[in-house]
Design a protein around this motif. Structure first.
Motif, PDB file in Angstrom:
ATOM      1  N   PHE A   1       2.987   7.623   0.431  1.00 41.02           N
ATOM      2  CA  PHE A   1       3.067   7.003   1.730  1.00 41.02           C
ATOM      3  C   PHE A   1       1.939   6.033   2.009  1.00 41.02           C
ATOM      4  O   PHE A   1       2.104   5.052   2.718  1.00 41.02           O
ATOM      5  CB  PHE A   1       3.089   8.104   2.802  1.00 41.02           C
ATOM      6  CG  PHE A   1       3.507   7.612   4.138  1.00 41.02           C
ATOM      7  CD1 PHE A   1       2.612   7.570   5.197  1.00 41.02           C
ATOM      8  CD2 PHE A   1       4.806   7.184   4.365  1.00 41.02           C
ATOM      9  CE1 PHE A   1       3.009   7.110   6.441  1.00 41.02           C
ATOM     10  CE2 PHE A   1       5.204   6.718   5.609  1.00 41.02           C
ATOM     11  CZ  PHE A   1       4.305   6.687   6.659  1.00 41.02           C
ATOM     12  N   ASN A   2       0.769   6.310   1.431  1.00 40.32           N
ATOM     13  CA  ASN A   2      -0.405   5.532   1.826  1.00 40.32           C
ATOM     14  C   ASN A   2      -0.922   4.539   0.812  1.00 40.32           C
ATOM     15  O   ASN A   2      -1.854   3.823   1.089  1.00 40.32           O
ATOM     16  CB  ASN A   2      -1.554   6.482   2.171  1.00 40.32           C
ATOM     17  CG  ASN A   2      -1.262   7.280   3.418  1.00 40.32           C
ATOM     18  OD1 ASN A   2      -0.550   6.823   4.298  1.00 40.32           O
ATOM     19  ND2 ASN A   2      -1.784   8.482   3.473  1.00 40.32           N
ATOM     20  N   LYS A   3      -0.374   4.539  -0.385  1.00 35.78           N
ATOM     21  CA  LYS A   3      -0.958   3.724  -1.451  1.00 35.78           C
ATOM     22  C   LYS A   3       0.035   2.716  -2.014  1.00 35.78           C
ATOM     23  O   LYS A   3       1.196   3.045  -2.241  1.00 35.78           O
ATOM     24  CB  LYS A   3      -1.427   4.624  -2.604  1.00 35.78           C
ATOM     25  CG  LYS A   3      -2.473   5.647  -2.206  1.00 35.78           C
ATOM     26  CD  LYS A   3      -3.790   5.018  -1.810  1.00 35.78           C
ATOM     27  CE  LYS A   3      -4.852   6.096  -1.591  1.00 35.78           C
ATOM     28  NZ  LYS A   3      -6.081   5.547  -1.016  1.00 35.78           N
ATOM     29  N   PHE A   4      -0.487   1.534  -2.236  1.00 42.87           N
ATOM     30  CA  PHE A   4       0.330   0.455  -2.783  1.00 42.87           C
ATOM     31  C   PHE A   4      -0.421  -0.155  -3.956  1.00 42.87           C
ATOM     32  O   PHE A   4      -1.601  -0.405  -3.869  1.00 42.87           O
ATOM     33  CB  PHE A   4       0.589  -0.593  -1.705  1.00 42.87           C
ATOM     34  CG  PHE A   4       1.237   0.005  -0.483  1.00 42.87           C
ATOM     35  CD1 PHE A   4       0.469   0.544   0.531  1.00 42.87           C
ATOM     36  CD2 PHE A   4       2.615   0.044  -0.368  1.00 42.87           C
ATOM     37  CE1 PHE A   4       1.055   1.125   1.635  1.00 42.87           C
ATOM     38  CE2 PHE A   4       3.209   0.615   0.739  1.00 42.87           C
ATOM     39  CZ  PHE A   4       2.429   1.164   1.746  1.00 42.87           C
ATOM     40  N   TYR A   5       0.267  -0.412  -5.031  1.00 44.85           N
ATOM     41  CA  TYR A   5      -0.382  -0.885  -6.234  1.00 44.85           C
ATOM     42  C   TYR A   5       0.308  -2.128  -6.773  1.00 44.85           C
ATOM     43  O   TYR A   5       1.527  -2.282  -6.636  1.00 44.85           O
ATOM     44  CB  TYR A   5      -0.369   0.198  -7.318  1.00 44.85           C
ATOM     45  CG  TYR A   5      -1.118   1.439  -6.925  1.00 44.85           C
ATOM     46  CD1 TYR A   5      -0.442   2.520  -6.378  1.00 44.85           C
ATOM     47  CD2 TYR A   5      -2.494   1.528  -7.080  1.00 44.85           C
ATOM     48  CE1 TYR A   5      -1.113   3.664  -6.000  1.00 44.85           C
ATOM     49  CE2 TYR A   5      -3.184   2.667  -6.698  1.00 44.85           C
ATOM     50  CZ  TYR A   5      -2.487   3.732  -6.156  1.00 44.85           C
ATOM     51  OH  TYR A   5      -3.159   4.848  -5.776  1.00 44.85           O
ATOM     52  N   PHE A   6      -0.506  -2.981  -7.394  1.00 42.57           N
ATOM     53  CA  PHE A   6       0.039  -4.150  -8.073  1.00 42.57           C
ATOM     54  C   PHE A   6      -0.467  -4.172  -9.505  1.00 42.57           C
ATOM     55  O   PHE A   6      -1.561  -3.685  -9.807  1.00 42.57           O
ATOM     56  CB  PHE A   6      -0.409  -5.440  -7.373  1.00 42.57           C
ATOM     57  CG  PHE A   6       0.400  -5.768  -6.156  1.00 42.57           C
ATOM     58  CD1 PHE A   6       0.133  -5.177  -4.942  1.00 42.57           C
ATOM     59  CD2 PHE A   6       1.448  -6.684  -6.226  1.00 42.57           C
ATOM     60  CE1 PHE A   6       0.896  -5.471  -3.815  1.00 42.57           C
ATOM     61  CE2 PHE A   6       2.204  -6.988  -5.114  1.00 42.57           C
ATOM     62  CZ  PHE A   6       1.932  -6.378  -3.911  1.00 42.57           C
ATOM     63  N   TYR A  56      -0.750  -4.974   5.907  1.00 46.57           N
ATOM     64  CA  TYR A  56      -1.545  -4.576   4.745  1.00 46.57           C
ATOM     65  C   TYR A  56      -2.655  -5.601   4.484  1.00 46.57           C
ATOM     66  O   TYR A  56      -2.446  -6.795   4.660  1.00 46.57           O
ATOM     67  CB  TYR A  56      -0.666  -4.520   3.487  1.00 46.57           C
ATOM     68  CG  TYR A  56       0.645  -3.794   3.658  1.00 46.57           C
ATOM     69  CD1 TYR A  56       1.731  -4.417   4.267  1.00 46.57           C
ATOM     70  CD2 TYR A  56       0.804  -2.499   3.199  1.00 46.57           C
ATOM     71  CE1 TYR A  56       2.943  -3.771   4.423  1.00 46.57           C
ATOM     72  CE2 TYR A  56       2.018  -1.835   3.340  1.00 46.57           C
ATOM     73  CZ  TYR A  56       3.080  -2.476   3.964  1.00 46.57           C
ATOM     74  OH  TYR A  56       4.273  -1.826   4.115  1.00 46.57           O
ATOM     75  N   PHE A 111      -5.683  -2.984  -3.261  1.00 49.17           N
ATOM     76  CA  PHE A 111      -5.240  -2.548  -1.937  1.00 49.17           C
ATOM     77  C   PHE A 111      -6.444  -2.041  -1.140  1.00 49.17           C
ATOM     78  O   PHE A 111      -7.237  -1.239  -1.626  1.00 49.17           O
ATOM     79  CB  PHE A 111      -4.193  -1.446  -2.106  1.00 49.17           C
ATOM     80  CG  PHE A 111      -3.830  -0.741  -0.827  1.00 49.17           C
ATOM     81  CD1 PHE A 111      -4.205   0.571  -0.609  1.00 49.17           C
ATOM     82  CD2 PHE A 111      -3.105  -1.393   0.161  1.00 49.17           C
ATOM     83  CE1 PHE A 111      -3.868   1.228   0.555  1.00 49.17           C
ATOM     84  CE2 PHE A 111      -2.764  -0.745   1.337  1.00 49.17           C
ATOM     85  CZ  PHE A 111      -3.147   0.570   1.538  1.00 49.17           C
ATOM     86  N   TYR A 125      -3.806  -0.193   5.082  1.00 49.23           N
ATOM     87  CA  TYR A 125      -2.593  -0.628   5.742  1.00 49.23           C
ATOM     88  C   TYR A 125      -2.500   0.015   7.119  1.00 49.23           C
ATOM     89  O   TYR A 125      -3.100   1.062   7.379  1.00 49.23           O
ATOM     90  CB  TYR A 125      -1.346  -0.340   4.893  1.00 49.23           C
ATOM     91  CG  TYR A 125      -0.628   0.943   5.205  1.00 49.23           C
ATOM     92  CD1 TYR A 125      -1.064   2.153   4.678  1.00 49.23           C
ATOM     93  CD2 TYR A 125       0.511   0.937   6.013  1.00 49.23           C
ATOM     94  CE1 TYR A 125      -0.395   3.330   4.959  1.00 49.23           C
ATOM     95  CE2 TYR A 125       1.186   2.103   6.290  1.00 49.23           C
ATOM     96  CZ  TYR A 125       0.734   3.300   5.769  1.00 49.23           C
ATOM     97  OH  TYR A 125       1.395   4.460   6.050  1.00 49.23           O
ATOM     98  N   PRO A 134      -3.516   5.204   8.496  1.00 52.86           N
ATOM     99  CA  PRO A 134      -3.549   6.601   8.058  1.00 52.86           C
ATOM    100  C   PRO A 134      -4.587   6.890   6.982  1.00 52.86           C
ATOM    101  O   PRO A 134      -5.055   8.014   6.862  1.00 52.86           O
ATOM    102  CB  PRO A 134      -2.136   6.841   7.501  1.00 52.86           C
ATOM    103  CG  PRO A 134      -1.310   5.727   8.028  1.00 52.86           C
ATOM    104  CD  PRO A 134      -2.208   4.578   8.229  1.00 52.86           C
ATOM    105  N   ASP A 135      -4.943   5.878   6.200  1.00 51.49           N
ATOM    106  CA  ASP A 135      -5.810   6.124   5.049  1.00 51.49           C
ATOM    107  C   ASP A 135      -6.754   4.955   4.882  1.00 51.49           C
ATOM    108  O   ASP A 135      -6.320   3.846   4.585  1.00 51.49           O
ATOM    109  CB  ASP A 135      -4.957   6.313   3.796  1.00 51.49           C
ATOM    110  CG  ASP A 135      -5.773   6.712   2.576  1.00 51.49           C
ATOM    111  OD1 ASP A 135      -5.161   7.133   1.577  1.00 51.49           O
ATOM    112  OD2 ASP A 135      -7.008   6.606   2.617  1.00 51.49           O
ATOM    113  N   SER A 143      -9.378   5.058   2.737  1.00 51.94           N
ATOM    114  CA  SER A 143     -10.163   5.305   1.524  1.00 51.94           C
ATOM    115  C   SER A 143     -10.181   4.116   0.578  1.00 51.94           C
ATOM    116  O   SER A 143     -11.013   4.058  -0.326  1.00 51.94           O
ATOM    117  CB  SER A 143      -9.632   6.540   0.788  1.00 51.94           C
ATOM    118  OG  SER A 143      -8.294   6.324   0.355  1.00 51.94           O
ATOM    119  N   GLY A 144      -9.276   3.163   0.772  1.00 57.31           N
ATOM    120  CA  GLY A 144      -9.265   1.994  -0.096  1.00 57.31           C
ATOM    121  C   GLY A 144     -10.320   0.954   0.246  1.00 57.31           C
ATOM    122  O   GLY A 144     -10.572   0.042  -0.544  1.00 57.31           O
TER     123      GLY A 144
END
Lengths: 110, 114
Positions: free
Chosen positions: A95-100, B33, B45, B48, B55-56, B58-59
């Motif tokens: 739900f929280n992570k997006f990767y390229f 994002y 990333f 977002y 919500p997060d 940490s990135g």
């Protein structure tokens, strides 16, 4: 990112030739996206694949997602100089992570 | 315009200064994002937003980085006490919602720290 590996890193083809770019995931994908980026510009959305075995086409570009949803390929038929740019695959796993992926730089020689 | 709008398009500043980057998403897009793209690197990333909440976090690379979104629309990414390694293109994207919706990107802000 390590989650998504793209190959090749760069590609030079003669105009009119076909080419394939691959994107491999270490985990099952929830969905995969292909984007194109030109230098100094943002990303242009090309296609989204969600179902195993799905294939989509737009003009001379075709993208496929394998049945296991861990690998996708982008195929360009009869390449043109306008196809030049950086192609990136992107994915969401949770739900929280997006990767390229790190991108494939394509050059098309006239 | 109909697309994601980012400003400024270019920013040059001295090391140690604070900078604020702005993103105006596509109207009606609830998800927003932020990414960073360093020279020759892929997209990293950062954070977002779904509506106004993130919500997060940490990135985000360090506590010098913060982001907010108000009114479910415009977002700002703030970098305090900038360092040379912060030099990069900062890209913003928006989508109708999270969960398998394509993200539509702005043209980015090219940040250079002297």
């Amino acid at each position: 990112s390590q989650e998504l590996e793209q190959s090749p890193q760069s590609l030079i083809v003669q105009e009119g030739k076909n080419l394939t770019i691959n994107c491999t995931s270490s985990k099952t994908l929830y969905g995969l996206y292909w984007y194109k980026q030109k230098y100094g510009e943002g990303l242009i959305f090309l296609m989204m694949l969600q179902k195993g075995g799905e294939e989509k086409s737009h003009e001379k570009i075709t993208a496929k997602l394998d049945e296991k949803k861990q690998q996708s390929s982008l195929h360009i038929t009869a390449s043109q100089p306008s196809h030049a740019g950086i192609y990136l695959c992107g994915a969401q796993y949770n739900f929280n992570k997006f990767y390229f992926g790190s991108g494939t730089k394509l050059n098309v020689k006239p | 315009g109909a697309g994601v709008s980012q400003s400024p398009s270019n920013k040059v500043t001295e090391k140690g200064k604070d900078v604020e980057l702005r993103c105006d998403p596509i109207s009606g897009h609830t998800a927003l994002y932020w990414y960073r793209q360093s020279l020759g690197q892929g997209l990293e990333f950062l954070i977002y937003f779904q509506g106004n909440s993130a919500p997060d976090k940490s990135g985000l690379p360090s506590d010098r980085f913060s982001a907010e979104r108000t009114g479910g629309s415009v977002s700002t990414l703030t970098i305090q006490r900038t360092q040379q390694e912060d030099s990069a293109v900062y890209l913003c994207a928006s989508s109708l919602e999270t969960g398998n919706q394509p993200q539509h990107f702005g043209d980015g802000t090219r940040l250079s720290i002297l």
